[in-house]
Design an enzyme around this catalytic site. Sequence first.
Site, short mmCIF file in Angstrom:
data_model
loop_
_atom_site.label_atom_id
_atom_site.label_comp_id
_atom_site.label_asym_id
_atom_site.label_seq_id
_atom_site.Cartn_x
_atom_site.Cartn_y
_atom_site.Cartn_z
N CYS A 110 0.86 -1.19 0.00
CA CYS A 110 0.00 0.00 0.00
C CYS A 110 0.89 1.24 0.00
O CYS A 110 1.87 1.31 0.75
CB CYS A 110 -0.88 0.00 1.25
N HIS A 153 -9.31 -3.45 -2.17
CA HIS A 153 -8.28 -2.72 -1.42
C HIS A 153 -8.59 -1.21 -1.44
O HIS A 153 -8.52 -0.55 -0.39
CB HIS A 153 -6.90 -3.00 -2.05
N GLU A 154 -8.97 -0.70 -2.61
CA GLU A 154 -9.24 0.75 -2.73
C GLU A 154 -10.54 1.14 -2.02
O GLU A 154 -10.60 2.17 -1.36
CB GLU A 154 -9.28 1.17 -4.21
N HIS A 157 -10.17 1.62 1.63
CA HIS A 157 -9.63 2.94 2.01
C HIS A 157 -10.75 3.94 2.25
O HIS A 157 -10.64 4.81 3.11
CB HIS A 157 -8.71 3.49 0.91
C1 LIG Z 1 3.98 -7.29 0.29
N1 LIG Z 1 4.04 -7.85 -1.03
C2 LIG Z 1 3.84 -7.07 -2.10
O1 LIG Z 1 3.51 -5.90 -2.04
C3 LIG Z 1 3.95 -7.73 -3.41
C4 LIG Z 1 5.15 -8.35 -3.77
C5 LIG Z 1 5.25 -8.98 -5.03
C6 LIG Z 1 4.16 -9.02 -5.90
C7 LIG Z 1 2.95 -8.43 -5.52
C8 LIG Z 1 1.76 -8.53 -6.46
C9 LIG Z 1 2.82 -7.79 -4.27
N2 LIG Z 1 1.65 -7.15 -3.87
C10 LIG Z 1 1.21 -6.01 -4.48
N3 LIG Z 1 1.89 -5.53 -5.55
C11 LIG Z 1 1.37 -4.43 -6.15
N4 LIG Z 1 1.99 -3.93 -7.24
C12 LIG Z 1 2.90 -4.76 -7.99
C13 LIG Z 1 3.92 -3.98 -8.75
N5 LIG Z 1 3.27 -2.94 -9.56
C14 LIG Z 1 4.10 -2.30 -10.53
C15 LIG Z 1 5.48 -2.16 -10.30
C16 LIG Z 1 6.26 -1.54 -11.26
C17 LIG Z 1 5.71 -1.05 -12.44
C18 LIG Z 1 4.35 -1.19 -12.68
C19 LIG Z 1 3.56 -1.81 -11.71
CL1 LIG Z 1 1.87 -2.01 -12.03
C20 LIG Z 1 2.44 -2.03 -8.79
C21 LIG Z 1 1.42 -2.79 -7.97
N6 LIG Z 1 0.27 -3.79 -5.70
C22 LIG Z 1 -0.35 -4.34 -4.63
N7 LIG Z 1 -1.48 -3.76 -4.22
C23 LIG Z 1 -2.38 -4.41 -3.24
S1 LIG Z 1 -3.99 -4.06 -3.89
C24 LIG Z 1 -3.48 -2.43 -4.39
C25 LIG Z 1 -2.09 -2.68 -4.99
C26 LIG Z 1 -1.23 -1.42 -5.00
O2 LIG Z 1 -1.33 -0.63 -5.92
N8 LIG Z 1 -0.37 -1.26 -3.97
C27 LIG Z 1 0.49 -0.12 -3.99
N9 LIG Z 1 0.10 -5.43 -3.98
#
Ligand SMILES: CNC(=O)c1cccc(C)c1Nc1nc(N2CCN(c3ccccc3Cl)CC2)nc(N2CSC[C@H]2C(=O)NC)n1
Length: 183
Positions: A110, A153-154, A157
């Site tokens: 997050c 998730h959103e 919030h």
């Molecule tokens: C603790 N482990 C982890 O975080 C985690 C660890 C590994 C994999 C995942 C899948 C995890 N989990 C997770 N990874 C994401 N991203 C993966 C990378 N990506 C991204 C990155 C770079 C360019 C473009 C993009 Cl697209 C952005 C988004 N996003 C969310 N969430 C939870 S729901 C809302 C969403 C969110 O936007 N969070 C900021 N969770």
Amino acid sequence: MKDIVRDGDPVLRQEAADVQFPLSAEDQQLAKDLMEYLVVSQDPEQCKKYGLRAGVGLAAPQVGVSKKMASVLVPPTEEDGESPFTDVIINPVIISESVQAGALTEGEGCLSVDKDVPGFVPRHDRITLRYYDVNGEKHQLRLKNYPAIVCQHEIDHLHGILFYDHINKDQPFTRDDDMVMID
Ligand SMILES: CNC(=O)c1cccc(C)c1Nc1nc(N2CCN(c3ccccc3Cl)CC2)nc(N2CSC[C@H]2C(=O)NC)n1
């Protein structure tokens, strides 16, 4: 580009207010800012340039605005595919949800939570989402797996809920046997 507020700021624990239509100029700008953040953050070049954390969802309370609005930009799974879900969701309501749970295998991150909180975040694998877009158009659609997780998730919030509220304190990696694990 607005600043992201961090966990500990009371705004992240409030019930956000409904958005009124037609959108004020301020709310139109808010919608643009919320989506622009995601677009920029998902571009490795710009992400580095502006020192942003990448995200696929961003809710108004995370930029200090306690209103029921969030942007979602789920990247395409294949190279030139289309996004499974992209929109600014306003006054969203989950009107039905699967009994079957789903969770990201790697846990959730997050933008407002700097610390890593390991563990499965059990959510509904499938939801029917009702929301209004920036033009006041009503949408109702079914989402599953990653897009469904992101929207939950959103929407959390907007109700003052953070992802780690759902993690089992004693057994963070506990899962029921029919929970869908999403990569
Ligand atoms: C603790 N482990 C982890 O975080 C985690 C660890 C590994 C994999 C995942 C899948 C995890 N989990 C997770 N990874 C994401 N991203 C993966 C990378 N990506 C991204 C990155 C770079 C360019 C473009 C993009 Cl697209 C952005 C988004 N996003 C969310 N969430 C939870 S729901 C809302 C969403 C969110 O936007 N969070 C900021 N969770």
